[in-house]
Design an enzyme around this catalytic site. Structure first.
Site, PDB file in Angstrom:
ATOM      1  N   THR A  97       0.878  -1.033  -0.220  1.00  0.00           N
ATOM      2  CA  THR A  97      -0.117  -0.033   0.086  1.00  0.00           C
ATOM      3  C   THR A  97       0.806   1.218   0.115  1.00  0.00           C
ATOM      4  O   THR A  97       1.501   1.532   0.878  1.00  0.00           O
ATOM      5  CB  THR A  97      -0.797   0.143   1.234  1.00  0.00           C
ATOM      6  OG1 THR A  97      -1.750  -1.161   1.335  1.00  0.00           O
ATOM      7  CG2 THR A  97      -1.743   1.225   1.088  1.00  0.00           C
ATOM      8  N   LYS A 170      -7.826   1.417  -2.905  1.00  0.00           N
ATOM      9  CA  LYS A 170      -7.165   1.032  -1.629  1.00  0.00           C
ATOM     10  C   LYS A 170      -7.733   2.265  -0.551  1.00  0.00           C
ATOM     11  O   LYS A 170      -8.042   2.018   0.508  1.00  0.00           O
ATOM     12  CB  LYS A 170      -5.998   0.528  -1.392  1.00  0.00           C
ATOM     13  CG  LYS A 170      -5.193   0.347  -0.134  1.00  0.00           C
ATOM     14  CD  LYS A 170      -5.828  -0.936   0.651  1.00  0.00           C
ATOM     15  CE  LYS A 170      -5.186  -0.981   1.699  1.00  0.00           C
ATOM     16  NZ  LYS A 170      -5.523  -2.423   2.453  1.00  0.00           N
ATOM     17  N   LYS A 238      -0.417   4.811   8.499  1.00  0.00           N
ATOM     18  CA  LYS A 238       0.424   4.999   7.307  1.00  0.00           C
ATOM     19  C   LYS A 238      -0.574   5.282   6.265  1.00  0.00           C
ATOM     20  O   LYS A 238      -0.595   6.049   5.274  1.00  0.00           O
ATOM     21  CB  LYS A 238       1.335   3.740   7.053  1.00  0.00           C
ATOM     22  CG  LYS A 238       1.966   4.034   5.728  1.00  0.00           C
ATOM     23  CD  LYS A 238       2.607   2.675   5.122  1.00  0.00           C
ATOM     24  CE  LYS A 238       1.323   1.613   4.802  1.00  0.00           C
ATOM     25  NZ  LYS A 238       1.851   0.855   3.798  1.00  0.00           N
TER      26      LYS A 238
END
Ligand code: NAP
Length: 285
Positions: A97, A170, A238
């Site tokens: 990611t 995502k 994150k």
């Protein structure tokens, strides 16, 4: 079948690589901590390599599942990065990611490769079971080339759009999760304060309009105060950092995601950085 260079044998990468090995693919493996690659090779086959560059030698498919932007850059374009060993027309699939900006940049800067940003959802359990949702960004040709490999561990594999769109999808996924987990935390916090039988409550509302993956899989452990598993708060922060950076760039307004990001910072201050994201309930007194 082609030879696959697989880089990053962590919580997610290791089971993905295992599914590829089981499907009969030859693997050249690299992990920063070499023991993990050696151990994998001993258990499931494949060749453990000393650098990403060495792993990519003789491979025509590169799959990465590392941490953040810097990590992806290092293993692909770094001094001993994999890209320099890949032949023209090779396929590059990144499951990390990372920012949509880097995904686009890698595709733009390496037109000789078929690049696919392919972040996943489903967590460790999904990876172990080969049941991940995979959101892909890249050309149709890259997507079609990747499909047979992604089928080894993907339950749902969807091309969302061009390079970067897998990462943007995502981000949309993480925005939705952040709001749901905060809502579920408040619901259970309220129920506990009100003295409700939470087992009966979850049984009832888990079958109605409040049902969610988080309720099905996390509500009971939230009530029990168990968080030593699942998707870590540090990783969620994150991801929300990537989300908020992208939102600033595209002008979207995400007040709840921004707030929940701060709530997760509170959980980190409580020492819960490695706990599951459902630990959001911990900061409600
Ligand atoms: P992890 O367990 O920390 O694994 C990351 C792997 O990448 C480790 O094997 C690590 O090596 C390696 N690595 C990291 N930085 C590197 C670098 N600069 N050079 C070489 N190798 C490097 O993390 P994970 O949970 O598998 O997550 C991987 C990616 O998937 C992340 O981007 C994460 O956000 C995403 N993701 C995770 C989940 C989840 O539930 N865990 C769910 C969806 C998406 P070492 O062994 O030396 O540390």
């Amino acid at each position: 079948m082609g030879t696959i260079a697989f880089i990053g044998l962590g919580v997610m990468g290791r089971p993905m690589a295992r599914h590829l090995a089981t499907a009969g693919h030859s693997l050249r493996l690299y992990n920063r901590t070499p023991e993990k690659a050696e151990c994998f090779a001993a258990d499931h086959g494949g060749i453990a390599c000393a650098t990403p560059l060495e792993a990519a030698r003789g491979a025509d498919i590169l799959i990465t599942c590392v941490g953040n932007d810097d990590d992806v850059r290092q293993v692909t374009e770094g001094v001993e990065g994999a890209f320099q060993a890949l032949p023209d027309g090779a396929l590059f699939i990144d499951h990390s990611t990372i920012s949509a900006r880097l995904a686009r940049e890698l595709a733009d800067n390496h037109p000789r490769l078929h690049c696919l940003d392919a972040p996943v959802s489903g967590g460790q359990a999904g990876a172990e079971a080969g049941q991940l949702a995979i959101m892909c960004g890249g050309s149709q040709a890259a997507f079609e080339a990747a499909r047979p490999f992604l089928a080894a561990y993907g339950r749902k594999v969807v091309r969302i759009g061009p390079a970067g769109h897998g990462q943007l999808a995502k981000m949309a996924n993480q925005i939705a999760i952040a709001g749901v987990v905060q809502g579920l935390s408040e619901s259970l916090h309220f129920a506990l304060k009100a003295g409700l039988d939470t087992d009966a409550l979850i049984d009832a509302i888990g079958q109605g309009a409040a049902q969610s993956w988080q309720m099905d899989n996390r509500a009971r452990t939230m009530v029990e105060g168990r968080f030593d598993f699942g998707f870590a708060v540090d990783l969620m922060r994150k991801d929300l950092g990537l989300v908020l950076e992208e939102a600033r760039a595209n002008g979207s307004s995400l007040p709840l995601a921004a707030l929940v990001d701060q709530f997760y910072a509170d959980v980190q201050k409580l020492g819960g950085g490695r706990d599951d994201t459902s630990s959001l309930i911990r900061r409600l007194p």
